[in-house]
Scaffold this active site. Structure first.
Site, mmCIF file in Angstrom:
data_model
loop_
_atom_site.group_PDB
_atom_site.id
_atom_site.type_symbol
_atom_site.label_atom_id
_atom_site.label_comp_id
_atom_site.label_asym_id
_atom_site.label_seq_id
_atom_site.Cartn_x
_atom_site.Cartn_y
_atom_site.Cartn_z
ATOM 1 N N ARG A 12 0.847 -1.216 0.000
ATOM 2 C CA ARG A 12 0.000 0.000 0.000
ATOM 3 C C ARG A 12 0.878 1.261 0.000
ATOM 4 O O ARG A 12 1.013 1.943 -1.008
ATOM 5 C CB ARG A 12 -0.948 -0.021 1.212
ATOM 6 C CG ARG A 12 -2.108 0.970 1.096
ATOM 7 C CD ARG A 12 -1.761 2.391 1.468
ATOM 8 N NE ARG A 12 -1.312 2.527 2.860
ATOM 9 C CZ ARG A 12 -0.787 3.642 3.350
ATOM 10 N NH1 ARG A 12 -0.656 4.718 2.585
ATOM 11 N NH2 ARG A 12 -0.374 3.692 4.601
ATOM 12 N N ASP A 13 1.525 1.558 1.109
ATOM 13 C CA ASP A 13 2.312 2.801 1.216
ATOM 14 C C ASP A 13 3.428 2.804 0.170
ATOM 15 O O ASP A 13 3.752 3.842 -0.422
ATOM 16 C CB ASP A 13 2.903 2.895 2.635
ATOM 17 C CG ASP A 13 3.224 4.308 3.058
ATOM 18 O OD1 ASP A 13 3.629 5.111 2.209
ATOM 19 O OD2 ASP A 13 3.106 4.617 4.260
ATOM 20 N N HIS A 202 4.308 4.297 12.867
ATOM 21 C CA HIS A 202 4.519 4.283 11.415
ATOM 22 C C HIS A 202 5.549 5.366 11.088
ATOM 23 O O HIS A 202 5.257 6.547 11.186
ATOM 24 C CB HIS A 202 3.157 4.571 10.760
ATOM 25 C CG HIS A 202 3.166 4.636 9.266
ATOM 26 N ND1 HIS A 202 2.662 3.624 8.468
ATOM 27 C CD2 HIS A 202 3.575 5.598 8.409
ATOM 28 C CE1 HIS A 202 2.766 3.976 7.196
ATOM 29 N NE2 HIS A 202 3.326 5.166 7.128
ATOM 30 N N HIS A 204 8.671 7.045 8.597
ATOM 31 C CA HIS A 204 9.336 7.157 7.291
ATOM 32 C C HIS A 204 10.799 7.513 7.538
ATOM 33 O O HIS A 204 11.150 8.138 8.533
ATOM 34 C CB HIS A 204 8.619 8.190 6.417
ATOM 35 C CG HIS A 204 7.369 7.631 5.812
ATOM 36 N ND1 HIS A 204 7.303 7.178 4.521
ATOM 37 C CD2 HIS A 204 6.142 7.400 6.354
ATOM 38 C CE1 HIS A 204 6.082 6.709 4.274
ATOM 39 N NE2 HIS A 204 5.363 6.832 5.368
ATOM 40 N N CYS A 235 3.706 9.427 0.839
ATOM 41 C CA CYS A 235 2.358 9.897 0.520
ATOM 42 C C CYS A 235 2.420 10.824 -0.684
ATOM 43 O O CYS A 235 3.102 11.847 -0.659
ATOM 44 C CB CYS A 235 1.766 10.638 1.722
ATOM 45 S SG CYS A 235 0.161 11.378 1.332
ATOM 46 N N ASN A 244 9.285 4.363 3.737
ATOM 47 C CA ASN A 244 9.090 3.914 5.124
ATOM 48 C C ASN A 244 10.377 3.343 5.695
ATOM 49 O O ASN A 244 11.312 3.010 4.962
ATOM 50 C CB ASN A 244 8.049 2.786 5.158
ATOM 51 C CG ASN A 244 6.662 3.265 4.880
ATOM 52 O OD1 ASN A 244 6.282 3.434 3.736
ATOM 53 N ND2 ASN A 244 5.895 3.493 5.916
HETATM 54 N N1 COA Z 1 -13.240 4.697 -3.683
HETATM 55 C C1 COA Z 1 -13.654 4.828 -4.960
HETATM 56 N N2 COA Z 1 -14.253 5.916 -5.444
HETATM 57 C C2 COA Z 1 -14.481 6.926 -4.585
HETATM 58 C C3 COA Z 1 -14.093 6.850 -3.243
HETATM 59 C C4 COA Z 1 -13.434 5.693 -2.793
HETATM 60 N N3 COA Z 1 -13.018 5.561 -1.531
HETATM 61 N N4 COA Z 1 -14.428 7.997 -2.630
HETATM 62 C C5 COA Z 1 -15.011 8.779 -3.559
HETATM 63 N N5 COA Z 1 -15.038 8.126 -4.745
HETATM 64 C C6 COA Z 1 -15.570 8.636 -6.018
HETATM 65 C C7 COA Z 1 -16.946 9.230 -5.869
HETATM 66 O O1 COA Z 1 -17.939 8.246 -6.015
HETATM 67 C C8 COA Z 1 -16.963 10.244 -6.995
HETATM 68 O O2 COA Z 1 -17.139 9.559 -8.226
HETATM 69 P P1 COA Z 1 -17.900 10.231 -9.472
HETATM 70 O O3 COA Z 1 -17.046 11.405 -9.885
HETATM 71 O O4 COA Z 1 -17.927 9.130 -10.477
HETATM 72 O O5 COA Z 1 -19.220 10.636 -8.932
HETATM 73 C C9 COA Z 1 -15.528 10.759 -6.982
HETATM 74 O O6 COA Z 1 -14.734 9.707 -6.433
HETATM 75 C C10 COA Z 1 -15.347 12.036 -6.163
HETATM 76 O O7 COA Z 1 -15.914 11.813 -4.870
HETATM 77 P P2 COA Z 1 -15.727 12.827 -3.656
HETATM 78 O O8 COA Z 1 -16.450 12.267 -2.482
HETATM 79 O O9 COA Z 1 -16.087 14.215 -4.119
HETATM 80 O O10 COA Z 1 -14.187 12.706 -3.349
HETATM 81 P P3 COA Z 1 -13.071 13.820 -3.447
HETATM 82 O O11 COA Z 1 -12.767 14.085 -4.871
HETATM 83 O O12 COA Z 1 -13.413 14.951 -2.543
HETATM 84 O O13 COA Z 1 -11.809 13.008 -2.831
HETATM 85 C C11 COA Z 1 -11.076 11.321 -1.276
HETATM 86 C C12 COA Z 1 -11.835 12.621 -1.466
HETATM 87 C C13 COA Z 1 -11.000 11.073 0.219
HETATM 88 C C14 COA Z 1 -11.832 10.200 -1.974
HETATM 89 C C15 COA Z 1 -9.660 11.436 -1.901
HETATM 90 O O14 COA Z 1 -9.083 12.655 -1.516
HETATM 91 C C16 COA Z 1 -8.756 10.284 -1.513
HETATM 92 O O15 COA Z 1 -8.937 9.164 -1.955
HETATM 93 N N6 COA Z 1 -7.726 10.539 -0.682
HETATM 94 C C17 COA Z 1 -6.791 9.516 -0.226
HETATM 95 C C18 COA Z 1 -5.482 9.743 -0.868
HETATM 96 C C19 COA Z 1 -4.484 8.697 -0.427
HETATM 97 O O16 COA Z 1 -4.625 7.518 -0.663
HETATM 98 N N7 COA Z 1 -3.393 9.163 0.212
HETATM 99 C C20 COA Z 1 -2.332 8.328 0.612
HETATM 100 C C21 COA Z 1 -2.639 7.474 1.777
HETATM 101 S S1 COA Z 1 -2.617 8.325 3.295
HETATM 102 ZN ZN ZN Z 2 3.255 6.277 5.372
#
Ligand code: COA
Ligand code: ZN
Length: 301
Positions: A12-13, A202, A204, A235, A244
């Site tokens: 994942r990370d 956790h 890095h 990230c 990490n």
């Molecule tokens: N899995 C799949 N699709 C998702 C989802 C998820 N967990 N969360 C939202 N979506 C989809 C929505 O259904 C929407 O789809 P559409 O455009 O087809 O309608 C789209 O994504 C946007 O949804 P929204 O709720 O507005 O999300 P956002 O654009 O504000 O993004 C997060 C918010 C949290 C989903 C995003 O910022 C994210 O995934 N962050 C994590 C990043 C990460 O992994 N960082 C490293 C690890 S710490």
């Molecule tokens: Zn990390």
């Protein structure tokens, strides 16, 4: 019986920040080899929008595969309710939520403030999730490349809020700012606030202090560590984040100290060969695998 528990977060990370995509079948073979080396907990992926992080698009299939490995606790990261529902649907045993103590990183990473993210996790925890553990990981707990200093009181407050409805809370040094004195101080402070719910560390290795920080956390009573094979990781939404703490070196440190990890180093090196074979152009790190085990090395009993 292991004295410490190591969760491998490379799939994942590590892969979320790698320049090269790993094929789904190669991920499966790597995860199976990690489990065969004795890793009992692996964070196999995240349920985030595939458009945002294409490397995590196959997490559902990977969770389904990993669930079939006997004795393995399958962990997945979720950033919101939709991710949590996908994780439950796929059958993850444990779901980790990243809750940044830094407002700037929180908004960059999950497009929510820390307070909104705490409420998002609370919403998830209120859904039925029989047998599934929920972990709140306080990210950027030791500092943030965007915000700079992160007040310790903010970390304590978020950890305490998460402890109300999470099974476990972890502290994460997302961008490699921590030092060993700070690690001891903050883990001690948060433990005073939430007790045994504080579990994971956790780290890095961005400034070379990952392993020193892990030892400091161990000395402060921590027994659950995340690490990444080959030091992959970082990230994508935190500028300057890099890999990490390296699993191979962490296992070597503990085993050579007589602290049992349950992990076999020779088998771990075999898993490393699968990793470098699958994404050969991705730089991977590790002092112990490069130097080899010392002559006469004996693992902890
Ligand atoms: N899995 C799949 N699709 C998702 C989802 C998820 N967990 N969360 C939202 N979506 C989809 C929505 O259904 C929407 O789809 P559409 O455009 O087809 O309608 C789209 O994504 C946007 O949804 P929204 O709720 O507005 O999300 P956002 O654009 O504000 O993004 C997060 C918010 C949290 C989903 C995003 O910022 C994210 O995934 N962050 C994590 C990043 C990460 O992994 N960082 C490293 C690890 S710490
Ligand atoms: Zn990390």
């Amino acid at each position: 019986m292991s004295d410490v528990h190591i969760c491998e977060v490379g799939p994942r990370d590590g892969l979320q920040n790698a320049r090269h995509l790993m094929a789904t079948e190669a991920k499966k073979a790597w995860i199976a080899a990690l489990a065969a080396a004795g890793l009992e907990e692996i964070e196999v992926g995240s349920f985030v929008p595939p458009k945002l992080i294409p490397a995590m698009a196959d997490t559902g299939e990977i969770v389904a595969f990993a669930r079939m490995i006997p004795g393995l606790k399958v962990v997945a990261l979720a950033p919101n309710l939709k991710g949590f529902q996908r994780a439950l649907g796929a059958g993850a045993h444990k779901v980790t939520f990243p809750v940044s103590a830094s407002r700037a990183h929180s908004e960059s990473n999950v497009r929510m403030t820390p307070e909104q993210m705490v409420e998002e996790v609370r919403k998830c925890a209120l859904l039925p999730h029989p047998g599934v553990e929920i972990e709140g990981a306080v990210s950027t707990a030791f500092g943030c490349t965007m915000q700079g200093q992160v007040p310790e009181d903010d970390v304590v407050r978020i950890a305490a809020a998460l402890a109300e409805f999470c099974d476990a809370v972890a502290l994460a040094d997302t961008v490699g700012y921590a030092n060993p004195a700070q690690v001891k101080r903050l883990f001690t402070k948060v433990r005073a606030a939430i007790g045994a719910k504080l579990e994971g560390a956790h780290f890095h290795d961005t400034r070379g202090l990952g392993i020193a920080n892990a030892l400091a956390a161990y000395e402060a009573g921590v027994r659950h560590f995340d690490s990444s094979m080959g030091g992959l990781g970082g990230c994508p939404f935190a500028p300057g984040a890099s890999g990490n703490v390296i699993t191979e070196d962490l296992v070597f440190m503990f085993e050579s100290m007589g602290v049992a990890t349950g992990i076999d180093l020779e088998r771990l090196f075999k898993a490393r060969a699968l990793l470098s074979g699958a994404i050969p152009d991705e730089p991977i790190y590790g002092h112990t695998p490069q130097a080899g085990l010392p002559k006469g090395f004996r693992a902890a009993a």
